[in-house]
Design an enzyme around this catalytic site. Sequence first.
Site, PDB file in Angstrom:
ATOM      1  N   SER A 196     -10.611  -8.347 -29.033  1.00  0.00           N
ATOM      2  CA  SER A 196     -10.701  -9.538 -29.881  1.00  0.00           C
ATOM      3  C   SER A 196      -9.776  -9.476 -31.093  1.00  0.00           C
ATOM      4  O   SER A 196      -9.612 -10.480 -31.789  1.00  0.00           O
ATOM      5  CB  SER A 196     -12.145  -9.737 -30.354  1.00  0.00           C
ATOM      6  OG  SER A 196     -12.583  -8.626 -31.113  1.00  0.00           O
ATOM      7  N   SER A 252      -7.075   6.887 -29.146  1.00  0.00           N
ATOM      8  CA  SER A 252      -7.601   7.800 -30.155  1.00  0.00           C
ATOM      9  C   SER A 252      -7.024   7.403 -31.511  1.00  0.00           C
ATOM     10  O   SER A 252      -7.119   6.250 -31.927  1.00  0.00           O
ATOM     11  CB  SER A 252      -7.256   9.245 -29.776  1.00  0.00           C
ATOM     12  OG  SER A 252      -7.702  10.157 -30.746  1.00  0.00           O
ATOM     13  N   TYR A 304     -15.863   9.589 -38.269  1.00  0.00           N
ATOM     14  CA  TYR A 304     -14.817   8.933 -37.485  1.00  0.00           C
ATOM     15  C   TYR A 304     -13.885   9.977 -36.886  1.00  0.00           C
ATOM     16  O   TYR A 304     -13.578   9.951 -35.684  1.00  0.00           O
ATOM     17  CB  TYR A 304     -14.038   7.956 -38.362  1.00  0.00           C
ATOM     18  CG  TYR A 304     -12.853   7.339 -37.645  1.00  0.00           C
ATOM     19  CD1 TYR A 304     -13.047   6.366 -36.672  1.00  0.00           C
ATOM     20  CD2 TYR A 304     -11.550   7.736 -37.930  1.00  0.00           C
ATOM     21  CE1 TYR A 304     -11.968   5.798 -36.004  1.00  0.00           C
ATOM     22  CE2 TYR A 304     -10.475   7.181 -37.267  1.00  0.00           C
ATOM     23  CZ  TYR A 304     -10.684   6.215 -36.305  1.00  0.00           C
ATOM     24  OH  TYR A 304      -9.623   5.668 -35.639  1.00  0.00           O
TER      25      TYR A 304
END
Length: 271
Positions: A11, A131, A145
């Site tokens: 999106s 990645s 993260y």
Amino acid sequence: MEKVVLVTGASAGIGKATALELIHAGHIVYGAARRVPKMDDIRDAGGHVLALDARRPEDLERVVGTIIQEQGRLDVLVNNAGAVLHGAAEDIPLDLARDQFEVNVFAPARLAQLVLPHMREQGSGTIVNVSSIGGEIALPLGCWYYATKHALEAYSDTLRMEVEPFGIDVVIIQPGIIKTDFEDRTAQDLREISGTTAYGEMAEAMAQRAEAQLGENSQGSDPGVVATTIRQAVEADKPETRYAVGWMADKLLELNRTLPDREFDKLVRGK
């Protein structure tokens, strides 16, 4: 050769750019994301659009099942959907950390499990795991993260060795600093999670740096450069195992690989 491709997180940003790049290259592309209206341009370009929440196992199964039912095959999986969270390791609630792993590691792994039987039957396929340079390096106030991206890369390396005998390639993409809305909440997260803790001074400094460097002020590369790299990997007879792409990607990775740890720490902390 025309390939059937699934791109998650389509999106916005890298996912959308990749879906459009592959459509324009003549492939059959399914873009999948939560924000379905944001993918109208993919549909307008001739692609297919599917709703997908990476946190919902039933969504993952439905999306793969739909593609197999409609096309009879699935040649390429681009695992791009992801989430990012900033704050000090001491401050971040572990339920939020688990969510990072759910989206960034377990959803790609489950999609791989769903597509691999079909790819093995075909005797070919490519799994592209998006990645980050954060798959090798780590910066302050982003531990979970970076932990997910390190995990994704280790998972990808093992998966590559396991599926290569079946004619299936596994590719890691390591974007550097890219102009997207992916980190729009960075400054807000830093202030909300760590702004009033023992790490407040560090968090505020990084929040101000993020406001100066991200978004419209970013010196980062356009998502299109990553999309082009992904297309090249998808279309290659034998793709590389890793592609570092975008602003500062090669430079930061090289510094991390060559500098002693404490010297790299000083560099990224600015002191």
